[in-house]
Design an enzyme around this catalytic site. Structure first.
Site, short mmCIF file in Angstrom:
data_model
loop_
_atom_site.label_atom_id
_atom_site.label_comp_id
_atom_site.label_asym_id
_atom_site.label_seq_id
_atom_site.Cartn_x
_atom_site.Cartn_y
_atom_site.Cartn_z
CG ASP A 1 -3.64 3.67 4.10
OD1 ASP A 1 -4.59 3.62 4.68
OD2 ASP A 1 -3.04 2.75 3.13
CD1 TRP B 1 -2.11 -2.39 2.07
CD2 TRP B 1 -2.63 -1.34 -0.03
NE1 TRP B 1 -2.91 -3.25 1.62
CE2 TRP B 1 -3.48 -2.64 0.43
CE3 TRP B 1 -3.24 -0.96 -1.20
CZ2 TRP B 1 -4.37 -3.36 -0.47
CZ3 TRP B 1 -4.07 -1.63 -2.02
CH2 TRP B 1 -4.72 -2.93 -1.56
CE LYS C 1 -8.67 -3.60 3.58
NZ LYS C 1 -7.57 -2.73 3.15
#
Ligand SMILES: *Cc1c(COP(=O)(O)O)cnc(C)c1O
Length: 356
Positions: free
Chosen positions: A167, A101, A191
């Site tokens: 993030d 990511w 998530k």
């Protein structure tokens, strides 16, 4: 039989949230309508989005100057929306590369300004959190707080004179957080918060309005602030379900309570991995291990398929590791009950005994 859902995302949600959400999908708030068929301009949805915003403010004790936005396009859209809104072509942003990511965030940011990769853990398959000193003078420092695929997590954030952009997709609201070092936080909901389709962005207003480029309306944080995330139709249902999860977190005692539960679940699992000779945690350094995504492998890889099928027979699903890492990954987000983790741990102990 309701399965024990260890998937990394979209992921487990609290049972009462799912029950309430399914009710609202049929009849919402005595309106005689489903939440899926009401106007986002209705007073009833207005209450939902304000409540969701308020609960995030309350749970994180956000100081004045921070705004809570609901955007779309997932965390991946934030990879370019962040530099587009914050970084001029001649300005520098520092990025720490802790996995897939972060790598994607770095690649997107390079199109907008000067991007320096400050540190990386790529040399050992991203199985640790690198150490680094934050230079002065950059526009922001970008971190990924929890690395969903590799199972690493910052247990403490570095000291930084420049604003941190983070993030937090896979550990948002899993623990208390002092937001003051952060200029911007983003998290895809699917998530640890709600269904896919909404992304939460928390931004401090002094970071905005400093870039010269034209920013398209729907990629402009300032528009989201001004229009309270309703310039156009927001993802009504994902915001509603996220609000229910936020209520659930508050009702359970807030972020301190979440952290205590999460630590207890993670300890249970890591203790077994450290004790059981047939299993091994992927992340050797205990201070870098994620409380959300526990990655591990078998010391006898030929037994992997066996273990996976036994787990599935016990109703334990979603523990296959990411294809880039292999092995196993147990995602144990806020909504994961300790009893499900215990079931997995008991299976590991029993399996090892039978195969010894
Ligand atoms: C899943 C994930 C993403 C990507 O999220 P999308 O909403 O699918 O774009 C980004 N960062 C982290 C840490 C993730 O876990």
């Amino acid at each position: 039989m309701k399965k024990h859902n260890f998937f990394a995302g979209p992921a487990i949600l609290p049972q009462p949230v799912l029950r309430q959400a399914s009710k609202a999908a049929w009849r919402f708030d005595d309106m005689g309508l489903s939440i899926l068929e009401i106007s986002h301009r209705s007073p009833q949805f207005g209450q939902v989005i304000r409540r969701a915003r308020h609960l995030i403010r309350e749970l994180l004790a956000l100081p004045d100057g921070y705004h809570v936005l609901f955007t779309t396009g997932g965390a991946s859209t934030q990879f370019f929306m962040v530099p587009m809104n914050l970084l001029n072509p001649d300005e520098t942003a520092y990025y720490v590369n802790t996995g897939t990511w972060s790598t994607k965030a770095i690649a997107e940011a390079r199109h907008f300004g000067q991007v320096v990769e400050l540190a990386s853990s790529a040399d050992r398959g991203f199985n640790y959190i690198p150490s680094f000193r934050v230079p002065r003078g950059g526009k922001y420092l970008h971190l990924t707080s929890n690395n969903t695929i590799y199972g690493t997590q910052y247990q403490r954030f570095p000291k930084s004179d420049i604003p941190i952009v983070c993030d937090m997709s896979s550990d948002f609201l899993s623990r208390p957080l002092d937001v003051r070092p952060f200029g911007l936080i983003y998290a895809g909901a699917q998530k640890n918060l709600g269904p896919a389709g909404v992304t939460v962005v928390i931004v401090r207003e002094d970071l905005l309005g400093t870039v010269q480029r034209h920013i398209p309306t729907l990629l402009n944080y300032e528009i989201f602030i001004k229009k309270e995330s309703m310039f156009n139709t927001p993802p009504v249902f994902p915001i509603y379900v996220s609000m229910l999860t936020l209520e659930w977190i508050k009702e359970k005692g807030g972020l301190e309570k979440m952290e205590r539960r999460n630590k207890s679940k993670a300890r249970l699992l890591y203790n077994e991995l450290d004790r059981n000779p047939l299993f091994e945690a992927n992340v050797p350094n205990k201070r870098h291990r994620s409380l959300m995504n526990v990655t591990f492998r078998l010391t006898r890889p030929e037994l992997e398929a066996d273990f996976l099928s036994e787990a599935e027979a016990a109703g334990i699903i979603g523990i296959k590791g990411h294809r880039s890492v292999g092995g196993f990954r147990a995602s144990i987000y806020n909504a994961m009950p300790r009893s499900s983790v215990k079931l997995l741990v008991d299976l590991m102990a029993d399996f090892a005994q039978r195969k010894a």
